[in-house]
Design a protein around this motif. Sequence first.
Motif, mmCIF file in Angstrom:
data_model
loop_
_atom_site.group_PDB
_atom_site.id
_atom_site.type_symbol
_atom_site.label_atom_id
_atom_site.label_comp_id
_atom_site.label_asym_id
_atom_site.label_seq_id
_atom_site.Cartn_x
_atom_site.Cartn_y
_atom_site.Cartn_z
ATOM 1 N N ILE A 56 6.090 2.747 -0.491
ATOM 2 C CA ILE A 56 5.148 1.622 -0.401
ATOM 3 C C ILE A 56 5.589 0.709 0.734
ATOM 4 O O ILE A 56 6.777 0.401 0.879
ATOM 5 C CB ILE A 56 5.119 0.835 -1.728
ATOM 6 C CG1 ILE A 56 4.698 1.753 -2.880
ATOM 7 C CG2 ILE A 56 4.190 -0.365 -1.634
ATOM 8 C CD1 ILE A 56 4.879 1.140 -4.243
ATOM 9 N N VAL A 96 0.417 1.149 -9.883
ATOM 10 C CA VAL A 96 -0.195 1.992 -8.847
ATOM 11 C C VAL A 96 -1.522 2.527 -9.380
ATOM 12 O O VAL A 96 -1.563 3.184 -10.416
ATOM 13 C CB VAL A 96 0.733 3.169 -8.485
ATOM 14 C CG1 VAL A 96 0.125 3.978 -7.326
ATOM 15 C CG2 VAL A 96 2.119 2.667 -8.125
ATOM 16 N N ARG A 118 0.827 -1.196 0.000
ATOM 17 C CA ARG A 118 0.000 0.000 0.000
ATOM 18 C C ARG A 118 0.872 1.261 0.000
ATOM 19 O O ARG A 118 1.957 1.278 0.593
ATOM 20 C CB ARG A 118 -0.929 0.016 1.221
ATOM 21 C CG ARG A 118 -1.994 -1.065 1.154
ATOM 22 C CD ARG A 118 -3.055 -0.887 2.225
ATOM 23 N NE ARG A 118 -4.078 -1.927 2.125
ATOM 24 C CZ ARG A 118 -5.102 -1.871 1.285
ATOM 25 N NH1 ARG A 118 -5.255 -0.802 0.503
ATOM 26 N NH2 ARG A 118 -5.980 -2.854 1.247
ATOM 27 N N VAL A 119 0.369 2.286 -0.672
ATOM 28 C CA VAL A 119 1.060 3.582 -0.701
ATOM 29 C C VAL A 119 0.924 4.227 0.670
ATOM 30 O O VAL A 119 -0.175 4.364 1.212
ATOM 31 C CB VAL A 119 0.446 4.506 -1.777
ATOM 32 C CG1 VAL A 119 1.070 5.898 -1.706
ATOM 33 C CG2 VAL A 119 0.603 3.906 -3.149
ATOM 34 N N THR A 120 2.056 4.585 1.245
ATOM 35 C CA THR A 120 2.035 5.232 2.564
ATOM 36 C C THR A 120 2.404 6.710 2.486
ATOM 37 O O THR A 120 2.028 7.491 3.357
ATOM 38 C CB THR A 120 3.015 4.537 3.534
ATOM 39 O OG1 THR A 120 4.336 4.581 2.971
ATOM 40 C CG2 THR A 120 2.597 3.102 3.756
ATOM 41 N N VAL A 159 -1.055 -1.466 -4.221
ATOM 42 C CA VAL A 159 -0.022 -1.524 -5.260
ATOM 43 C C VAL A 159 0.339 -2.979 -5.514
ATOM 44 O O VAL A 159 0.487 -3.769 -4.569
ATOM 45 C CB VAL A 159 1.232 -0.737 -4.824
ATOM 46 C CG1 VAL A 159 2.315 -0.810 -5.900
ATOM 47 C CG2 VAL A 159 0.874 0.706 -4.525
#
Length: 433
Positions: A30, A43, A19-21, A79
């Motif tokens: 990520i 993405v 996951r995109v942080t 992602v």
Amino acid sequence: MTATIDAVLGAGRPRVSGRVTRVVGLNLEIEGMTAPIGAAVEVPTRNGPIVAEVVALRDGGLVCMPLGDLAGVEAGALVNVTGASSTVPVGAGLLGRVLDGLGRPLDGGPPLRDVEWVGVDGSAPHPMLRQPIREQLPLGVRAVDTLIPVGRGQRVGIFSGSGVGKSSILSMFARGTAAPVTVLALIGERGREVREFIDNDLGPEGLARSVVVVSTSDEPALVRLRAAFTATRIAEHFRDEGQDVLLLMDSLTRFSMAQREVGLSAGEPPATRGYPPSVFALLPKLLERAGASERGSITGLYTVLIEGDDLMDPIGDAARSILDGHIVLSRKLATAGHFPSIDVLESISRLTGAITTPEQRAVATGCRQMLAAYRDTRDLIEIGAYVSGTNPVVDRAIALKEPMDGFLRQDMHELTPAPDAWGWLAQLVGGSG
């Protein structure tokens, strides 16, 4: 059958997700997944999915840079690792075509035909298997073919400040070269100039035997980087088929600036003039892939945009240490209407002795001696303080100043075969060649 098996295996492979942080500047971070450097990830964004590449690893996550626009990326977006390696088209079907930095058609023409898709990564020819450079590659420019001769498989830098005529002289090389295939990479060019260069400078004749790879200055840094390697990979394919290829790249400086963006975004410390160490490590990986191999050759001509006309610019200095010669363009000559604005006395080919005859070297040396003699006494000549008869070489240089300028000047659309250029120079300096 093999393709079907690969598809089945791919479908059964576990999907790796994260996951995109965080999104900061040019990159995104990520967490929750692992992937190697160089891996591609997909993405999701509000405008559709984009592909990004892993450029650094950090505790608990990945740092990626996009191959598209980051607009629409949200924190927490899922992602996935694509599992697909980067490929580019190669083959005769690319001649006359214009591609983007990822190898996709950019000219609005038909779909690519008579091509195969291969990995963009390549390796330099084995140092013990490279063929010696023993033959000159004519380029159609008199000053270069006689006084700074380029051999088949040689790598030469074209150094100058902005607006001094780098692109124009590249177009002359593309139209005047004896190489059957030309690959031209325009890295970080202004979008306005691309069409003008292809239509006006390169022309239909030059384009017909060329492959043009374009990545404009507004594209992501990774795409600009990829364009240089895409062009080199296309040239390698033609070389592996036994052909002599001319690879023209404009410019090596913008390639280095793209890597600077990537390196700094990944957390590298800035070093010389803000360039991180990875820039100086990446330059030889690109430049060493050109040259002669067991079957064919890639003659590489790379423009270097030097800051403030300073030849000790870090990129220029690093490139000079790797390349086999340099052609320096002078702003003084350019502003005086002298085209091509080549400063012959500051330019050198390290392979002149291997690709020219003793008679040709004698003629070129005689010309250089006269040019140097006139340069050293120019101030005295212009104020009328030089006395005729003081130095025979200077006297001869003064007498031949206009004929020599006529030889060194050349209209952009005028191309001179190398034998004619050697004959002209031999007649000019009174030698034989």
